[in-house]
Design an enzyme around this catalytic site. Structure first.
Site, short mmCIF file in Angstrom:
data_model
loop_
_atom_site.label_atom_id
_atom_site.label_comp_id
_atom_site.label_asym_id
_atom_site.label_seq_id
_atom_site.Cartn_x
_atom_site.Cartn_y
_atom_site.Cartn_z
N SER A 71 32.44 -34.39 -6.41
CA SER A 71 32.85 -35.71 -5.93
C SER A 71 31.78 -36.41 -5.12
CB SER A 71 34.13 -35.59 -5.09
OG SER A 71 35.15 -34.97 -5.82
N SER B 149 39.68 -23.25 -6.70
CA SER B 149 40.32 -24.52 -6.33
C SER B 149 40.39 -25.47 -7.52
CB SER B 149 39.56 -25.20 -5.18
OG SER B 149 39.65 -24.41 -4.00
N LEU B 150 39.30 -25.55 -8.28
CA LEU B 150 39.29 -26.40 -9.46
C LEU B 150 40.28 -25.88 -10.50
CD1 LEU B 150 38.12 -28.77 -11.04
CD2 LEU B 150 36.28 -27.25 -11.84
N PHE C 135 43.15 -24.38 -9.95
CA PHE C 135 44.51 -24.81 -9.60
C PHE C 135 44.68 -26.30 -9.83
CE2 PHE C 135 47.63 -26.56 -6.65
CZ PHE C 135 48.76 -25.92 -7.12
N GLU D 17 35.19 -28.45 -49.24
CA GLU D 17 35.50 -28.57 -50.66
C GLU D 17 34.26 -28.92 -51.47
OE1 GLU D 17 39.08 -30.51 -48.48
OE2 GLU D 17 36.99 -30.02 -48.07
N ARG E 293 31.45 -19.72 -25.26
CA ARG E 293 30.54 -20.79 -24.84
C ARG E 293 29.85 -21.41 -26.06
NH1 ARG E 293 27.19 -18.88 -19.40
NH2 ARG E 293 29.02 -18.62 -18.02
#
Length: 371
Positions: free
Chosen positions: A223, A298-299, A301, A54, A186
């Site tokens: 991890s 895997s990540l 899921f 604005e 991205r």
């Protein structure tokens, strides 16, 4: 609602999109000022910390905006933040009427901005092109409500559901138009996330390679801190902000931190992996409002099972490659019953060269809660 009202609001929407990749965690907002059916001022929120749409539009007016109509995609703010309240500027410049796309979910605003203008005698109409305005800022609406990132699961696959050949070759599943669209995403989302398996297998850079683009913060779910010190991710960590989500601190994390990686200690889930809900809370606290989740299977899921995914982007190439052992986009244990499957809503299909982009929302609870 008049047809012209929608026309001017859609122009404001086009302006708002110019802030993509620049305003996070703020919303993208556009504004058009109209007098005697002529646009006399335009503006958009250009960067976080800069003037709101604005004030930019009022600043850009070619003539006195007194009595003019103001069209803005999101309710004008009425509180002091990085910039003064936009309601003050609207009142000071004696705007005649205000048309709002959608109300702001921020508790500091949430209808108060529109009410301040009405109390001052300015007619305010809300809900002009509301669905389009809400879709534009789906990330902001989620983040301001939940304080966690809006996660987009993205993958490219062949028509028979493979992300690579049985040999592991994956260059390229889709053609240039689809790959260019990925880099636009991205640029738009401030975070990009993969698992350490993707880093070990592909040694990716995970940067934005569109002209004038901005690379997202790279987030690696690792991890046990297995990311190699000589990987491209680590070698470029001082150039592109990178976060390694781990479940323990050790000599490896110390070495990675010394290389410029930001180590984020997270809770472990039942399998000993990074707890994704804890990770999302920590990233949200760092004002990362959205993440492009690019793999691996895997990540993907685990993210779906944890219920953190809000949108799916599936780039589909009209190719058949076969292979019983060829990789698929979503791996992991999988859900036990078809009734547990997650169903996308609000589907759209966009042609991109020879390929197609299928997008859909996942507003539902995690499937695990249905078992």
């Amino acid at each position: 609602m008049q047809k012209n009202d929608q026309t001017f609001m859609r122009r404001a929407l086009e302006l708002a999109k110019r802030g993509a990749g620049r305003v996070s965690p703020n919303p993208m907002v556009g504004c058009v000022i109209v007098k005697d059916s002529r646009i006399i001022g335009e503006g958009w929120h250009e960067q976080c910390g800069g003037l709101h749409a604005e004030r930019n539009a009022l600043q850009n007016c070619t003539e006195d905006p007194a009595g003019a109509d103001l069209y803005v995609t999101l309710e004008p703010c009425c509180h002091w933040g990085r910039t003064p309240p936009c309601t003050d500027a609207i009142l000071e410049r004696k705007i005649g009427r205000v048309f709002v796309g959608c109300l702001d979910p921020n508790p500091l605003v949430a209808g108060k901005g529109a009410q301040i203008l009405r109390d001052a005698g300015i007619p305010v109409e809300t809900g002009v092109c509301e669905d389009e305005c809400r879709r534009l800022n789906e990330v902001f609406f989620h983040y301001i409500t939940h304080k966690t990132p809006f996660v987009v699961l993205k993958y490219a696959m062949t028509l028979d559901g493979k992300t690579a050949a049985h040999t592991g070759d994956s260059r390229w599943v889709t053609d240039e138009a689809a790959r260019a669209h990925v880099h636009e995403t991205r640029n738009r989302l401030p975070g990009i996330m993969v698992g350490v398996g993707t880093v070990l297998a592909d040694d990716p850079l995970l940067t934005c390679r569109m002209e004038g683009g901005r690379s997202p913060v790279r987030i690696i779910c690792d991890s046990r801190a297995r990311t190699p010190l000589d990987s491209r991710i680590v070698r470029t960590a001082r150039e592109v902000p990178t976060i390694l989500a781990v479940t323990e601190q050790n000599e490896r994390t110390a070495a990675l931190a010394a290389a410029g990686i930001d180590i984020l200690l997270c809770k472990a889930d039942a399998q000993g992996h990074v707890c994704l809900t804890d990770l999302m809370e920590q990233l949200g606290a760092q004002q990362i409002d959205s993440i492009l989740l690019e793999g691996g299977s895997s990540l993907a899921f685990s993210a779906l099972e944890a219920g953190i995914v809000r949108k799916v982007q599936a780039y589909i190439a009209p190719k058949l490659i076969g292979g019983a052992e060829a990789k698929t986009p979503v791996g992991g244990a999988g859900f036990a019953k078809m009734a547990d499957a997650l169903t996308l809503q609000n589907l759209t299909v966009t042609p991109l060269g020879e390929d197609f982009l299928l997008e859909g929302d996942l507003p539902c609870s995690p499937a695990s809660s249905k078992k």
